[in-house]
Scaffold this active site. Structure first.
Site, PDB file in Angstrom:
ATOM      1  CG  HIS A  91      -0.400   0.103   2.470  1.00  0.00           C
ATOM      2  ND1 HIS A  91      -0.025  -0.733   3.522  1.00  0.00           N
ATOM      3  CD2 HIS A  91      -0.024   1.475   3.105  1.00  0.00           C
ATOM      4  CE1 HIS A  91       0.584  -0.268   4.582  1.00  0.00           C
ATOM      5  NE2 HIS A  91       0.588   1.069   4.478  1.00  0.00           N
ATOM      6  CG  ASP A 121      -0.264  -3.999   2.585  1.00  0.00           C
ATOM      7  OD1 ASP A 121       0.128  -3.534   1.747  1.00  0.00           O
ATOM      8  OD2 ASP A 121      -0.146  -3.405   3.927  1.00  0.00           O
ATOM      9  CB  SER A 196       3.636   1.718   6.638  1.00  0.00           C
ATOM     10  OG  SER A 196       2.165   1.885   7.245  1.00  0.00           O
TER      11      SER A 196
END
Length: 204
Positions: A91, A121, A196
């Site tokens: 993402h 992901d 992230s």
């Protein structure tokens, strides 16, 4: 609550500091920035009589809508091979037209996507270090991780450099209904915005 004091092996397992680990591994954690070119929509604007005071205004507005604009995304990643392979989240780089990897010493490199998997992901990037010596980390075996183990997270949010936090494994095998591979490690380690795809590290 009853406070019980343990000695021996329990005390020995608690690290006095995470500083040595952080100093060694922070260079392996990178900032990921992306640029995405967004183009205006082509739907028709209303027409006005020639000479109308709105004619010039909407003509200028329509031209501005067709001008490419840039959107940016920031996240973290970590080097897994000294030749320049980086793992990040899908993402973070999804739909990006340009990807930049920034190292802890602020050196920046253009990167290309080698592969992605939206379900987990995960994305794998590659950049050319151009002779620069890199620090890399290797994947651990989560099967050997136990609830209560110490862990440390490193991120490189917003390109400001390494951000280090520490905590313990709170639970394993968490299923939060997010996909076919739900088997999450739960931790009380503080994960911050922009972290992230930063690595969660054990004491080894």
């Amino acid at each position: 609550f009853v406070v019980i004091t343990f000695s021996g092996a329990f005390a020995a397992d608690r690290p006095d500091s995470f500083a040595d680990l952080a100093e060694e591994l922070t260079p392996a954690v990178v900032n990921i920035s992306t640029t995405t070119v967004m183009r205006g929509r082509n739907n028709q604007l209303p027409e006005f009589p020639e000479g109308s005071p709105f004619e010039d205004f909407f003509r200028e507005f329509e031209g501005d809508r067709e001008r490419p604009r840039q959107g940016q995304s920031l996240g973290s990643g970590f080097i897994i091979d000294k030749t320049g392979y980086v793992v990040t989240n899908n993402h973070v780089i999804e739909n990006a037209d340009e990807i930049t990897v920034q190292l802890a010493d602020d050196a920046s490199f253009k990167a290309e996507v080698i592969g992605t998997d939206a379900k987990t992901d995960i994305a794998l990037l590659k950049f050319d270090p151009d002779g620069k010596e890199l620090t890399a980390v290797s994947f651990g075996n989560s099967d050997t991780m136990r609830v209560g183990d110490w862990v440390m997270a490193i991120g490189n949010p917003f390109g400001l450099g390494g951000s280090v936090t520490a905590g313990i494994v709170s639970a394993r095998g968490r299923d939060i209904g997010s996909g076919p591979y739900d088997d999450y490690i739960q931790t009380d380690d503080s994960i911050k915005r922009g972290n992230s795809a930063g690595p969660l590290l054990n004491l080894d």
